[in-house]
Enzyme design. Structure first.
Site, mmCIF file in Angstrom:
data_model
loop_
_atom_site.group_PDB
_atom_site.id
_atom_site.type_symbol
_atom_site.label_atom_id
_atom_site.label_comp_id
_atom_site.label_asym_id
_atom_site.label_seq_id
_atom_site.Cartn_x
_atom_site.Cartn_y
_atom_site.Cartn_z
ATOM 1 N N PHE A 247 -0.918 18.363 -17.764
ATOM 2 C CA PHE A 247 0.021 19.170 -17.000
ATOM 3 C C PHE A 247 -0.647 20.485 -16.613
ATOM 4 O O PHE A 247 -1.076 21.252 -17.465
ATOM 5 C CB PHE A 247 1.305 19.441 -17.795
ATOM 6 C CG PHE A 247 2.399 19.970 -16.923
ATOM 7 C CD1 PHE A 247 3.168 19.111 -16.152
ATOM 8 C CD2 PHE A 247 2.622 21.343 -16.830
ATOM 9 C CE1 PHE A 247 4.155 19.610 -15.311
ATOM 10 C CE2 PHE A 247 3.607 21.840 -15.992
ATOM 11 C CZ PHE A 247 4.372 20.972 -15.226
ATOM 12 N N VAL A 248 -0.753 20.714 -15.297
ATOM 13 C CA VAL A 248 -1.489 21.879 -14.811
ATOM 14 C C VAL A 248 -0.567 22.867 -14.093
ATOM 15 O O VAL A 248 0.476 22.485 -13.560
ATOM 16 C CB VAL A 248 -2.643 21.453 -13.869
ATOM 17 C CG1 VAL A 248 -3.676 20.647 -14.614
ATOM 18 C CG2 VAL A 248 -2.129 20.675 -12.663
ATOM 19 N N GLU B 240 1.196 18.491 0.084
ATOM 20 C CA GLU B 240 1.786 18.469 -1.261
ATOM 21 C C GLU B 240 0.843 19.171 -2.233
ATOM 22 O O GLU B 240 -0.365 19.222 -2.030
ATOM 23 C CB GLU B 240 1.994 16.987 -1.628
ATOM 24 C CG GLU B 240 2.550 16.690 -2.989
ATOM 25 C CD GLU B 240 3.961 17.207 -3.231
ATOM 26 O OE1 GLU B 240 4.144 18.425 -3.140
ATOM 27 O OE2 GLU B 240 4.845 16.394 -3.555
ATOM 28 N N ASP B 241 1.395 19.708 -3.318
ATOM 29 C CA ASP B 241 0.539 20.366 -4.315
ATOM 30 C C ASP B 241 -0.188 19.335 -5.177
ATOM 31 O O ASP B 241 -1.379 19.426 -5.421
ATOM 32 C CB ASP B 241 1.340 21.342 -5.194
ATOM 33 C CG ASP B 241 2.572 20.712 -5.849
ATOM 34 O OD1 ASP B 241 2.874 19.531 -5.576
ATOM 35 O OD2 ASP B 241 3.242 21.406 -6.638
ATOM 36 N N LYS C 73 -3.536 13.027 -9.320
ATOM 37 C CA LYS C 73 -3.572 12.614 -10.729
ATOM 38 C C LYS C 73 -3.370 11.094 -10.746
ATOM 39 O O LYS C 73 -2.292 10.606 -11.059
ATOM 40 C CB LYS C 73 -2.396 13.294 -11.448
ATOM 41 C CG LYS C 73 -2.693 13.897 -12.804
ATOM 42 C CD LYS C 73 -1.401 14.199 -13.537
ATOM 43 C CE LYS C 73 -0.945 15.616 -13.461
ATOM 44 N NZ LYS C 73 0.284 15.870 -14.252
ATOM 45 N N ASP D 152 3.882 25.139 -10.938
ATOM 46 C CA ASP D 152 4.637 25.886 -11.951
ATOM 47 C C ASP D 152 4.915 25.075 -13.210
ATOM 48 O O ASP D 152 4.835 23.838 -13.216
ATOM 49 C CB ASP D 152 5.988 26.315 -11.383
ATOM 50 C CG ASP D 152 6.980 25.141 -11.308
ATOM 51 O OD1 ASP D 152 6.606 24.083 -10.736
ATOM 52 O OD2 ASP D 152 8.097 25.260 -11.832
ATOM 53 N N ASP E 8 1.420 12.880 -8.516
ATOM 54 C CA ASP E 8 1.391 12.495 -9.930
ATOM 55 C C ASP E 8 1.830 11.027 -10.007
ATOM 56 O O ASP E 8 1.014 10.124 -9.812
ATOM 57 C CB ASP E 8 2.333 13.445 -10.677
ATOM 58 C CG ASP E 8 2.362 13.231 -12.174
ATOM 59 O OD1 ASP E 8 1.398 12.671 -12.709
ATOM 60 O OD2 ASP E 8 3.347 13.620 -12.817
ATOM 61 N N ARG F 59 3.076 30.225 -10.956
ATOM 62 C CA ARG F 59 2.711 29.875 -9.570
ATOM 63 C C ARG F 59 1.688 30.860 -8.998
ATOM 64 O O ARG F 59 0.890 30.513 -8.143
ATOM 65 C CB ARG F 59 3.948 29.889 -8.669
ATOM 66 C CG ARG F 59 4.950 28.775 -8.965
ATOM 67 C CD ARG F 59 5.921 28.650 -7.793
ATOM 68 N NE ARG F 59 7.126 27.910 -8.133
ATOM 69 C CZ ARG F 59 7.251 26.593 -8.080
ATOM 70 N NH1 ARG F 59 6.226 25.856 -7.720
ATOM 71 N NH2 ARG F 59 8.391 26.012 -8.383
ATOM 72 N N GLY G 273 5.844 24.094 -4.590
ATOM 73 C CA GLY G 273 4.493 24.040 -5.161
ATOM 74 C C GLY G 273 3.356 24.122 -4.159
ATOM 75 O O GLY G 273 2.300 24.670 -4.450
#
Ligand code: IMP
Length: 187
Positions: free
Chosen positions: A157-158, A104-105, A136, A164, A108, A170, A49
């Site tokens: 959820f993005v 990191e992407d 988040k 992805d 969460d 992606r 990600g």
């Protein structure tokens, strides 16, 4: 063109545009450049990600560095974290005494990055900071606060810019909320 248009059909709302990402990434790169001067820096991309964010970010850091890659699983193909973390690909080089930034992407629940941060600290890194594109905070389950983040987002959820759903979206240039219809009643 056609394909990009059809991907956007699955997006409920664009949250962050490519232009906004560019500005934030440059700002973060400058900050890291300022704070890591004279340190042995290792920037670690958490696959898959963070790949796009990572490749843009490292080019905004004007310092000598080593790059490395890790892969960990937590989500599978759904939209809910499983809470357990497994390392699928470890670093290629030792990091004892090095100053590490984990890229990191999205943070969460925090489970993944919390686990990886402790794992690298245990291996003798001089410091391990976390740089995330998205935060988040509403869903956090562990005491993890990202040292650097570009955007705080609501509990949704993005996808896009590396993130992805079931390995898709992606390559979407912007970041958007995936329409719940795409993943059924699960969300
Ligand atoms: P955490 O361990 O719950 O913090 O989740 C970390 C990983 O879950 C991220 O690196 C993503 O790969 C994935 N993830 C969490 N939220 C989202 C999302 O909204 N979209 C896509 N992937 C997500």
């Amino acid at each position: 063109m056609e394909k990009t248009v059809s991907m956007y059909n699955d997006i409920e709302k664009i949250l962050v545009t490519r232009r906004e990402i560019d500005v934030a990434v440059k700002k973060l790169g400058d900050m890291i450049t300022e704070q890591y001067e004279g340190k042995e820096l290792v920037m670690v991309c958490i696959l898959k990600g963070a790949a796009l964010f990572f490749s843009d970010l490292i080019r905004e850091v004007s310092l000598p560095m080593v790059i490395d890659f890790m892969s960990a699983s937590s989500y599978g193909s759904g939209t809910e974290s499983k809470g357990e973390v497994r390392i699928k690909k470890d670093l290629d080089r030792p990091i004892a005494g090095k100053h590490v930034i984990l890229v990191e992407d999205i943070v969460d629940t925090g489970n993944t990055i919390y686990f990886l941060q402790n794992y690298l600290k245990d291996r003798g890194a001089a410091s391990v900071r976390v740089a995330t594109l998205l935060d988040k905070p509403a869903r956090r389950k562990v005491p993890l606060k990202a040292d650097y983040y570009c955007f705080t987002i609501p509990d949704a959820f993005v996808v896009g810019y590396g993130l992805d759903y079931d390995e898709k979206y992606r390559n979407l240039p912007d970041i958007g909320i995936l329409s719940p219809g795409v993943y059924g009643a699960e969300g």
